[in-house]
Motif scaffolding. Sequence first.
Motif, PDB file in Angstrom:
ATOM      1  N   LYS A  59       0.912  -1.256  -0.117  1.00  0.00           N
ATOM      2  CA  LYS A  59       0.122  -0.078   0.041  1.00  0.00           C
ATOM      3  C   LYS A  59       0.952   1.269  -0.073  1.00  0.00           C
ATOM      4  O   LYS A  59       0.617   2.342  -0.745  1.00  0.00           O
ATOM      5  CB  LYS A  59      -0.942  -0.144   1.224  1.00  0.00           C
ATOM      6  CG  LYS A  59      -1.809   1.215   1.222  1.00  0.00           C
ATOM      7  CD  LYS A  59      -2.871   1.130  -0.073  1.00  0.00           C
ATOM      8  CE  LYS A  59      -3.886   2.059   0.156  1.00  0.00           C
ATOM      9  NZ  LYS A  59      -4.780   1.977  -1.001  1.00  0.00           N
ATOM     10  N   VAL A  60       2.055   1.467   0.877  1.00  0.00           N
ATOM     11  CA  VAL A  60       2.825   2.391   0.843  1.00  0.00           C
ATOM     12  C   VAL A  60       3.494   2.610  -0.463  1.00  0.00           C
ATOM     13  O   VAL A  60       3.466   3.608  -0.944  1.00  0.00           O
ATOM     14  CB  VAL A  60       3.934   2.267   1.938  1.00  0.00           C
ATOM     15  CG1 VAL A  60       5.128   3.332   1.800  1.00  0.00           C
ATOM     16  CG2 VAL A  60       3.238   2.348   3.245  1.00  0.00           C
ATOM     17  N   ASN A 105      -2.930   7.641   5.429  1.00  0.00           N
ATOM     18  CA  ASN A 105      -3.664   6.396   4.637  1.00  0.00           C
ATOM     19  C   ASN A 105      -3.419   5.236   4.950  1.00  0.00           C
ATOM     20  O   ASN A 105      -4.064   4.162   5.229  1.00  0.00           O
ATOM     21  CB  ASN A 105      -3.116   6.737   3.091  1.00  0.00           C
ATOM     22  CG  ASN A 105      -4.108   6.044   2.057  1.00  0.00           C
ATOM     23  OD1 ASN A 105      -4.804   5.049   2.415  1.00  0.00           O
ATOM     24  ND2 ASN A 105      -4.242   6.925   0.953  1.00  0.00           N
ATOM     25  N   SER A 106      -2.064   4.744   5.506  1.00  0.00           N
ATOM     26  CA  SER A 106      -1.851   3.460   5.934  1.00  0.00           C
ATOM     27  C   SER A 106      -2.068   3.100   7.176  1.00  0.00           C
ATOM     28  O   SER A 106      -2.213   1.763   7.492  1.00  0.00           O
ATOM     29  CB  SER A 106      -0.159   3.572   5.901  1.00  0.00           C
ATOM     30  OG  SER A 106       0.193   3.913   4.449  1.00  0.00           O
ATOM     31  N   ALA A 107      -2.272   4.024   8.157  1.00  0.00           N
ATOM     32  CA  ALA A 107      -2.486   3.872   9.606  1.00  0.00           C
ATOM     33  C   ALA A 107      -3.844   2.876   9.654  1.00  0.00           C
ATOM     34  O   ALA A 107      -3.791   1.916  10.504  1.00  0.00           O
ATOM     35  CB  ALA A 107      -2.815   5.168  10.441  1.00  0.00           C
ATOM     36  N   GLY A 136      -7.967   0.589   4.106  1.00  0.00           N
ATOM     37  CA  GLY A 136      -6.692   1.032   3.250  1.00  0.00           C
ATOM     38  C   GLY A 136      -7.386   1.946   2.048  1.00  0.00           C
ATOM     39  O   GLY A 136      -6.771   2.918   1.706  1.00  0.00           O
ATOM     40  N   SER A 137      -8.152   1.732   1.477  1.00  0.00           N
ATOM     41  CA  SER A 137      -8.867   2.450   0.560  1.00  0.00           C
ATOM     42  C   SER A 137     -10.035   3.304   0.737  1.00  0.00           C
ATOM     43  O   SER A 137     -10.255   4.214  -0.274  1.00  0.00           O
ATOM     44  CB  SER A 137      -9.434   1.472  -0.770  1.00  0.00           C
ATOM     45  OG  SER A 137      -8.046   0.609  -1.193  1.00  0.00           O
ATOM     46  N   ILE A 138     -10.742   3.195   1.786  1.00  0.00           N
ATOM     47  CA  ILE A 138     -11.900   3.978   1.814  1.00  0.00           C
ATOM     48  C   ILE A 138     -11.517   5.265   3.138  1.00  0.00           C
ATOM     49  O   ILE A 138     -11.285   6.161   3.054  1.00  0.00           O
ATOM     50  CB  ILE A 138     -13.153   3.248   2.206  1.00  0.00           C
ATOM     51  CG1 ILE A 138     -13.595   2.639   0.849  1.00  0.00           C
ATOM     52  CG2 ILE A 138     -14.100   4.297   2.720  1.00  0.00           C
ATOM     53  CD1 ILE A 138     -14.781   1.716   0.874  1.00  0.00           C
ATOM     54  N   ILE A 139     -11.433   4.415   4.467  1.00  0.00           N
ATOM     55  CA  ILE A 139     -11.143   4.974   5.540  1.00  0.00           C
ATOM     56  C   ILE A 139      -9.582   5.796   5.376  1.00  0.00           C
ATOM     57  O   ILE A 139      -9.621   7.200   5.732  1.00  0.00           O
ATOM     58  CB  ILE A 139     -10.993   4.438   6.747  1.00  0.00           C
ATOM     59  CG1 ILE A 139     -12.538   3.810   7.029  1.00  0.00           C
ATOM     60  CG2 ILE A 139     -10.649   4.861   8.043  1.00  0.00           C
ATOM     61  CD1 ILE A 139     -12.678   2.593   8.003  1.00  0.00           C
ATOM     62  N   GLY A 140      -8.684   5.269   5.230  1.00  0.00           N
ATOM     63  CA  GLY A 140      -7.345   5.786   5.145  1.00  0.00           C
ATOM     64  C   GLY A 140      -7.411   6.902   3.941  1.00  0.00           C
ATOM     65  O   GLY A 140      -6.692   8.020   4.215  1.00  0.00           O
ATOM     66  N   MET A 141      -7.892   6.563   2.860  1.00  0.00           N
ATOM     67  CA  MET A 141      -7.971   7.543   1.515  1.00  0.00           C
ATOM     68  C   MET A 141      -8.550   8.746   2.034  1.00  0.00           C
ATOM     69  O   MET A 141      -8.040   9.997   1.740  1.00  0.00           O
ATOM     70  CB  MET A 141      -8.507   6.754   0.347  1.00  0.00           C
ATOM     71  CG  MET A 141      -8.550   7.681  -0.943  1.00  0.00           C
ATOM     72  SD  MET A 141      -9.785   8.764  -1.196  1.00  0.00           S
ATOM     73  CE  MET A 141     -11.048   7.717  -0.938  1.00  0.00           C
TER      74      MET A 141
END
Length: 181
Positions: A59-60, A105-107, A136-141
Amino acid sequence: MTVVDSVLARVPEPLRRTLLKHRELLKFAIVGTTTFVIDNGIWYLLKFTVLSEKPVTAKVIAIIVATIVSYVLNREWSFRTRGGRERTHEATLFFLISGVGVALNSAPLYISRYALQLEEPHVSRLVQEIADFTSGSIIGMLLAMFFRFWAFRRWVFPDELGHKRRHTPPPDDPIEELGHS
């Protein structure tokens, strides 16, 4: 006619006026959608191949690639009438702020995988993938997006420096042109 022209031409007048009023946000959202596709495409490619055991690392890497694309698109389109700093200074600020965005984003993915243990063998593969996408793709973004939009406008592309760039219009910006017609 560009894609943006054709889309905006079909939008009802009151909504079109609102979109034009918030054109920076609209442009930022279009760039964000583009980089969202890039980010997730690279993430899943890495996650299901060479980095299958390291989804956060995958992801990073995906975020970093998407961030580079984001810089170019935001500088040359979303915030083109702002900024005016020396390009090296501007890019340094952009990537420092984006570094915070990478962490934001990664947390949630890190928490989902390692604190909540939403990974195989603790949960099924389906639950793991749903948790990965959600975190990873919704909350982090979303966390990173709100932070970056605020920080880019405040420090990277501040409006008070924008007069330098505003006086030299770039070729054919359909959203700008529609806003003045």
